[in-house]
Scaffold this active site. Structure first.
Site, mmCIF file in Angstrom:
data_model
loop_
_atom_site.group_PDB
_atom_site.id
_atom_site.type_symbol
_atom_site.label_atom_id
_atom_site.label_comp_id
_atom_site.label_asym_id
_atom_site.label_seq_id
_atom_site.Cartn_x
_atom_site.Cartn_y
_atom_site.Cartn_z
ATOM 1 N N ARG A 22 0.825 -1.216 0.000
ATOM 2 C CA ARG A 22 0.000 0.000 0.000
ATOM 3 C C ARG A 22 0.859 1.266 0.000
ATOM 4 N NH1 ARG A 22 -5.543 -0.113 1.641
ATOM 5 N NH2 ARG A 22 -6.311 -2.211 1.418
ATOM 6 N N ARG A 26 -2.950 7.304 1.317
ATOM 7 C CA ARG A 26 -3.313 8.528 2.031
ATOM 8 C C ARG A 26 -2.256 9.081 2.977
ATOM 9 N NH1 ARG A 26 -9.323 7.004 3.608
ATOM 10 N NH2 ARG A 26 -8.294 4.982 3.532
ATOM 11 N N ARG A 35 -6.194 12.384 -5.288
ATOM 12 C CA ARG A 35 -7.378 11.570 -4.953
ATOM 13 C C ARG A 35 -8.655 12.412 -5.030
ATOM 14 N NH1 ARG A 35 -11.280 9.483 -4.112
ATOM 15 N NH2 ARG A 35 -11.945 7.881 -2.639
ATOM 16 N N ASP A 72 -7.109 -2.004 -7.116
ATOM 17 C CA ASP A 72 -7.629 -2.597 -5.887
ATOM 18 C C ASP A 72 -7.999 -4.040 -6.164
ATOM 19 O OD1 ASP A 72 -8.426 -1.649 -3.023
ATOM 20 O OD2 ASP A 72 -9.981 -3.035 -3.638
ATOM 21 N N TYR A 148 -15.464 -10.372 0.915
ATOM 22 C CA TYR A 148 -16.112 -9.090 0.591
ATOM 23 C C TYR A 148 -17.370 -9.316 -0.243
ATOM 24 C CZ TYR A 148 -11.917 -6.739 2.282
ATOM 25 O OH TYR A 148 -10.891 -6.287 3.071
HETATM 26 O O1 1CP Z 1 0.357 1.031 -3.207
HETATM 27 C C1 1CP Z 1 -0.490 0.143 -3.225
HETATM 28 O O2 1CP Z 1 -0.321 -0.938 -2.641
HETATM 29 C C2 1CP Z 1 -1.727 0.475 -3.979
HETATM 30 C C3 1CP Z 1 -2.626 -0.509 -4.490
HETATM 31 C C4 1CP Z 1 -3.593 -1.206 -3.536
HETATM 32 C C5 1CP Z 1 -3.531 -2.553 -3.154
HETATM 33 C C6 1CP Z 1 -2.411 -3.534 -3.421
HETATM 34 C C7 1CP Z 1 -4.796 -0.665 -2.985
HETATM 35 C C8 1CP Z 1 -5.249 0.731 -3.105
HETATM 36 N N1 1CP Z 1 -5.483 -1.688 -2.393
HETATM 37 C C9 1CP Z 1 -4.727 -2.838 -2.463
HETATM 38 C C10 1CP Z 1 -5.068 -4.170 -1.977
HETATM 39 C C11 1CP Z 1 -6.262 -4.379 -1.127
HETATM 40 N N2 1CP Z 1 -7.472 -3.740 -1.179
HETATM 41 C C12 1CP Z 1 -6.333 -5.393 -0.157
HETATM 42 C C13 1CP Z 1 -5.242 -6.396 0.132
HETATM 43 C C14 1CP Z 1 -4.145 -5.833 0.963
HETATM 44 C C15 1CP Z 1 -4.484 -5.555 2.399
HETATM 45 O O3 1CP Z 1 -4.888 -6.477 3.124
HETATM 46 O O4 1CP Z 1 -4.302 -4.396 2.805
HETATM 47 C C16 1CP Z 1 -7.612 -5.328 0.438
HETATM 48 C C17 1CP Z 1 -8.149 -6.200 1.540
HETATM 49 C C18 1CP Z 1 -8.332 -4.274 -0.227
HETATM 50 C C19 1CP Z 1 -9.742 -3.860 0.022
HETATM 51 C C20 1CP Z 1 -9.785 -2.438 0.361
HETATM 52 N N3 1CP Z 1 -9.690 -1.404 -0.548
HETATM 53 C C21 1CP Z 1 -9.838 -1.854 1.652
HETATM 54 C C22 1CP Z 1 -9.833 -2.628 2.946
HETATM 55 C C23 1CP Z 1 -11.155 -2.690 3.589
HETATM 56 C C24 1CP Z 1 -11.090 -3.539 4.848
HETATM 57 O O5 1CP Z 1 -11.823 -4.527 4.903
HETATM 58 O O6 1CP Z 1 -10.280 -3.228 5.740
HETATM 59 C C25 1CP Z 1 -9.838 -0.458 1.486
HETATM 60 C C26 1CP Z 1 -9.946 0.596 2.560
HETATM 61 C C27 1CP Z 1 -9.712 -0.204 0.099
HETATM 62 C C28 1CP Z 1 -9.581 1.133 -0.552
HETATM 63 C C29 1CP Z 1 -8.219 1.435 -1.031
HETATM 64 N N4 1CP Z 1 -7.486 0.631 -1.890
HETATM 65 C C30 1CP Z 1 -6.285 1.230 -2.170
HETATM 66 C C31 1CP Z 1 -6.256 2.482 -1.463
HETATM 67 C C32 1CP Z 1 -5.148 3.485 -1.515
HETATM 68 C C33 1CP Z 1 -7.478 2.598 -0.749
HETATM 69 C C34 1CP Z 1 -7.916 3.767 0.114
HETATM 70 C C35 1CP Z 1 -9.025 4.491 -0.536
HETATM 71 C C36 1CP Z 1 -8.870 5.964 -0.760
HETATM 72 O O7 1CP Z 1 -7.795 6.504 -1.025
HETATM 73 O O8 1CP Z 1 -9.897 6.629 -0.685
#
Ligand code: 1CP
Length: 339
Positions: A22, A26, A35, A72, A148
């Site tokens: 990640r 943010r 964003r 994502d 999910y």
């Molecule tokens: O730099 C990077 O790694 C960017 C790419 C990336 C990746 C690899 C994002 C961007 N998401 C992910 C993977 C991801 N997404 C996972 C697997 C990794 C982990 O366990 O952290 C999971 C479970 C998600 C699902 C997801 N997407 C969540 C988690 C929800 C929960 O159940 O806790 C969230 C909050 C997101 C949104 C998201 N995805 C990525 C970002 C930067 C964000 C934040 C959203 C925003 O900026 O508004």
């Protein structure tokens, strides 16, 4: 010369290559600035220019050894026709599918057009990256995606999917089969578009008992790895089965992953005993110690460096970097890891 790919090929480095799960996100002011330009998070992911910029930001700022494409894991359910949206400040929301009947709403094929912007962004990032920085493509593992898809959102204990799998094992198996096919396709298309390594995130593997871990995590991931390697035999694949405690050794032998990403709770000082010689590992700094910094951070970094000295290891976190992480702590970590 790409230090990250050399380690994935099994060569130990004097200083481990480093990237962070990640790493775009943010905690970076430049991410927050772009964003706000997109209507919502999925539009952000599907806008190649924004996705390229978000992917490049942490590379420009920190010079990590690998870039991970900004996207994502939930683009797969989205491209299978399940509505996905990201409610501001609340995380993902999907149309929950709590019965076998509901699974019929899914399309049987991945909508490649919908994912076209992801592949376009990969091509753009590869063209923009310095030659020594590797590009990682990724997907969510079928089990984590299913948590999910069935629960409709992130759930603390993944109970909706776990109940579903016990109550309707045949329907759940059909969902796994569909997701395996979709993941093979999405990962293979990412390699075609320039990804040089792949990571499969099974972020919610840790709540599965032994038999279910085999059936819903290891077997689907083994099938994905086999399927991708049939098209792309040499692409290295990292698996991240978060929270499986004592199960790493079996996970590696069952899935044939090229590298294993260790979560924060994995005892890194035992890795010589836990894994066959030559196993490539990645991880596992606590994202919370990175927020706190100071001597706790230094000690945690040294512990990982000492435990993995002489082994093929990629320095990373044990889970994704968190929004309150101070940039100065990331910089301090890089200085210490790089010596
Ligand atoms: O730099 C990077 O790694 C960017 C790419 C990336 C990746 C690899 C994002 C961007 N998401 C992910 C993977 C991801 N997404 C996972 C697997 C990794 C982990 O366990 O952290 C999971 C479970 C998600 C699902 C997801 N997407 C969540 C988690 C929800 C929960 O159940 O806790 C969230 C909050 C997101 C949104 C998201 N995805 C990525 C970002 C930067 C964000 C934040 C959203 C925003 O900026 O508004």
């Amino acid at each position: 010369m790409k230090p990250f790919l050399d380690v994935l090929a099994g060569k130990a480095a004097a200083r481990p290559p480093i990237w962070l799960m990640r790493q775009a996100g943010r905690y970076l002011p430049e991410y927050r600035a772009i964003r706000s330009q997109a209507r919502d998070f999925l539009h952000f992911c599907y806008s190649p220019e924004l996705a390229i910029e978000a992917t490049m930001q942490p590379i420009r700022r920190f010079g990590f050894d690998a870039a991970i494409i900004f996207s994502d894991i939930l683009v797969i359910p989205d491209a299978l026709g399940q509505g996905v949206r990201f409610a501001e400040g609340e995380g993902p929301r999907l149309e929950a599918m709590e019965t076998p009947e509901a699974l019929k709403r899914l399309s049987g094929v991945l909508d490649r057009d919908k994912l076209g912007p992801v592949y376009e962004a990969l091509r753009g990032v590869r063209a923009a990256l310095p030659a020594e920085v590797a590009l990682i493509g990724f997907c969510g593992a079928p089990w984590t995606l299913a948590t999910y898809m069935i629960g409709g959102k992130g759930t603390p204990d993944q109970a909706p999917a776990r109940h579903f799998a016990y109550q309707h094992p045949e329907a759940f198996q059909r969902l796994m089969d569909l997701l395996v096919t979709a993941c093979v396709e999405h990962l293979s298309l990412q390699v075609d578009a320039g990804a040089e390594a792949l990571q499969i995130f099974d972020s919610w593997a840790g709540n599965l008992p032994e038999g279910e871990l085999r059936r819903w995590s290891e077997t689907p991931i083994a099938r994905i790895i086999g399927g991708v390697k049939a098209h792309h035999p040499s692409v290295p694949i990292i698996a991240f089965p978060r929270g499986i405690a004592g199960g790493f050794r079996r996970f590696v032998s069952e899935t044939k992953c090229d590298a294993i990403s260790l979560d924060t709770a994995c005892a890194i000082s035992d890795i010589r005993q836990q894994f066959p010689a030559g196993m490539v590992t990645q991880g596992n700094l606590d994202p919370l110690v990175l927020i706190n910094g100071g001597s706790a951070l230094d000690g945690a970094i040294d512990h990982i460096l000492e435990s993995t000295a002489g082994l093929p290891h990629v320095f990373n976190l044990g889970h994704g970097i968190l929004p309150p992480t101070p940039i100065a702590h990331v910089e301090a970590m890089l200085r210490r890891v790089r010596g």
